[in-house]
Design a protein around this motif. Structure first.
Motif, short mmCIF file in Angstrom:
data_model
loop_
_atom_site.label_atom_id
_atom_site.label_comp_id
_atom_site.label_asym_id
_atom_site.label_seq_id
_atom_site.Cartn_x
_atom_site.Cartn_y
_atom_site.Cartn_z
N ARG A 218 26.63 41.64 -57.87
CA ARG A 218 25.72 40.77 -57.11
C ARG A 218 25.33 41.47 -55.82
NH1 ARG A 218 29.37 35.41 -57.83
NH2 ARG A 218 29.08 35.18 -60.09
N PRO A 219 24.15 41.16 -55.30
CA PRO A 219 23.76 41.76 -54.02
C PRO A 219 24.72 41.36 -52.91
CG PRO A 219 21.91 40.62 -55.07
CD PRO A 219 23.14 40.28 -55.85
N ASP A 220 25.00 42.29 -52.02
CA ASP A 220 25.85 42.02 -50.86
C ASP A 220 24.95 41.49 -49.75
OD1 ASP A 220 27.45 42.04 -48.61
OD2 ASP A 220 28.33 44.01 -49.03
N PRO A 221 25.14 40.25 -49.32
CA PRO A 221 24.27 39.70 -48.28
C PRO A 221 24.37 40.45 -46.95
CG PRO A 221 25.92 38.07 -48.98
CD PRO A 221 26.12 39.30 -49.79
N ALA A 222 25.48 41.13 -46.73
CA ALA A 222 25.67 41.87 -45.48
C ALA A 222 25.08 43.28 -45.53
CB ALA A 222 27.16 41.95 -45.16
N ASP A 223 24.84 43.80 -46.74
CA ASP A 223 24.32 45.17 -46.89
C ASP A 223 23.47 45.20 -48.15
OD1 ASP A 223 23.82 47.85 -47.31
OD2 ASP A 223 25.91 48.49 -47.10
N LYS A 224 22.17 45.19 -47.97
CA LYS A 224 21.25 45.11 -49.11
C LYS A 224 21.38 46.27 -50.08
CE LYS A 224 19.54 41.31 -47.70
NZ LYS A 224 20.16 40.12 -48.17
N ARG A 225 21.93 47.41 -49.63
CA ARG A 225 22.10 48.56 -50.52
C ARG A 225 23.33 48.42 -51.41
NH1 ARG A 225 23.06 52.78 -46.25
NH2 ARG A 225 24.01 50.93 -45.41
N ALA A 226 24.29 47.63 -50.98
CA ALA A 226 25.57 47.52 -51.69
C ALA A 226 25.55 46.40 -52.72
CB ALA A 226 26.69 47.28 -50.69
N LYS A 227 26.42 46.55 -53.72
CA LYS A 227 26.62 45.50 -54.73
C LYS A 227 28.06 45.03 -54.63
CE LYS A 227 22.66 45.76 -56.90
NZ LYS A 227 21.69 44.71 -56.74
N LEU A 228 28.21 43.72 -54.67
CA LEU A 228 29.55 43.14 -54.70
C LEU A 228 29.96 42.90 -56.15
CD1 LEU A 228 29.40 40.52 -51.81
CD2 LEU A 228 30.61 42.72 -51.85
N LEU A 229 31.20 43.17 -56.44
CA LEU A 229 31.76 42.94 -57.77
C LEU A 229 32.46 41.60 -57.77
CD1 LEU A 229 33.28 46.50 -58.17
CD2 LEU A 229 31.06 45.68 -59.01
N CYS A 230 32.12 40.77 -58.74
CA CYS A 230 32.68 39.43 -58.84
C CYS A 230 33.13 39.18 -60.28
CB CYS A 230 31.63 38.38 -58.50
SG CYS A 230 30.82 38.62 -56.93
N LEU A 231 34.12 38.33 -60.43
CA LEU A 231 34.51 37.94 -61.78
C LEU A 231 33.44 37.02 -62.36
CD1 LEU A 231 38.32 37.08 -61.59
CD2 LEU A 231 37.22 39.21 -62.29
N SER A 232 33.11 37.24 -63.60
CA SER A 232 32.22 36.33 -64.33
C SER A 232 33.07 35.16 -64.82
CB SER A 232 31.61 37.05 -65.53
OG SER A 232 32.65 37.37 -66.44
N ASP A 233 32.42 34.17 -65.41
CA ASP A 233 33.18 33.06 -66.01
C ASP A 233 34.14 33.60 -67.07
OD1 ASP A 233 31.87 31.22 -64.42
OD2 ASP A 233 30.41 30.65 -65.96
N ARG A 234 33.67 34.56 -67.86
CA ARG A 234 34.53 35.18 -68.89
C ARG A 234 35.72 35.89 -68.24
NH1 ARG A 234 34.63 36.82 -74.12
NH2 ARG A 234 35.30 38.94 -74.60
N GLY A 235 35.49 36.56 -67.12
CA GLY A 235 36.58 37.23 -66.41
C GLY A 235 37.60 36.24 -65.89
N ARG A 236 37.12 35.13 -65.31
CA ARG A 236 38.05 34.10 -64.81
C ARG A 236 38.84 33.47 -65.96
NH1 ARG A 236 34.01 33.74 -61.23
NH2 ARG A 236 32.78 32.21 -62.35
#
Length: 148
Positions: free
Chosen positions: A78-96
């Motif tokens: 997902r886009p990082d709201p603090a740094d438009k160039r960076a991507k944040l990694l998050c668990l999906s529903d399947r991951g959770r």
């Protein structure tokens, strides 16, 4: 049997049962590091560099694992709201859901072990394994795939 071999075989037996448990629930764990990534990302979203640092691997190594986990639907970028160039990694529903199944398995495995050998024996095994891990960390051993 050598102590290290016994530890290794016990771990392999545990992992085999874990993978069977996950397969019954529609989850296929492909990489040995998936569990560490799932646990680390369950705490908060991270960049690949941050994930690599937490796991004691390079950002490139983390990105390779994450690419595979994204392909299989366990992690989302997902886009990082603090740094438009960076991507944040998050668990999906399947991951959770997978992490919930892993935690369920760990608790059930320990309950079954307590039923077979007794709570005192399991507590002793936990203490000994904790001592082994603690001694390795205290001596500066490399922290590979172990969240802090």
């Amino acid at each position: 049997m050598d102590f290290g071999v016994l530890l290794g075989q016990a771990y392999q037996a545990f992992v085999w049962e874990l993978h069977a448990h996950l397969a019954e629930r529609g989850h296929r764990m492909l990489g040995a590091s998936y569990g560490y990534v799932l646990r680390t990302l369950s705490e908060n979203a991270l960049t690949a560099s941050q994930l690599g640092e937490r796991l004691g691997i390079t950002a490139q190594g983390a990105a390779k694992i994450v690419d595979e986990m994204v392909r299989h639907g366990y992690v989302e970028r997902r886009p990082d709201p603090a740094d438009k160039r960076a991507k944040l990694l998050c668990l999906s529903d399947r991951g959770r859901d997978t992490l919930d199944a892993v935690r369920e398995f760990h608790a059930e495995y320990e309950r079954r072990l307590v039923a077979r050998v007794g709570a005192d024996q399991v507590a002793t095994v936990r203490a000994v394994l904790g001592e082994i891990v603690g001694t390795a960390v205290d001596s500066g051993a490399e922290r590979t795939f172990r969240p802090r």
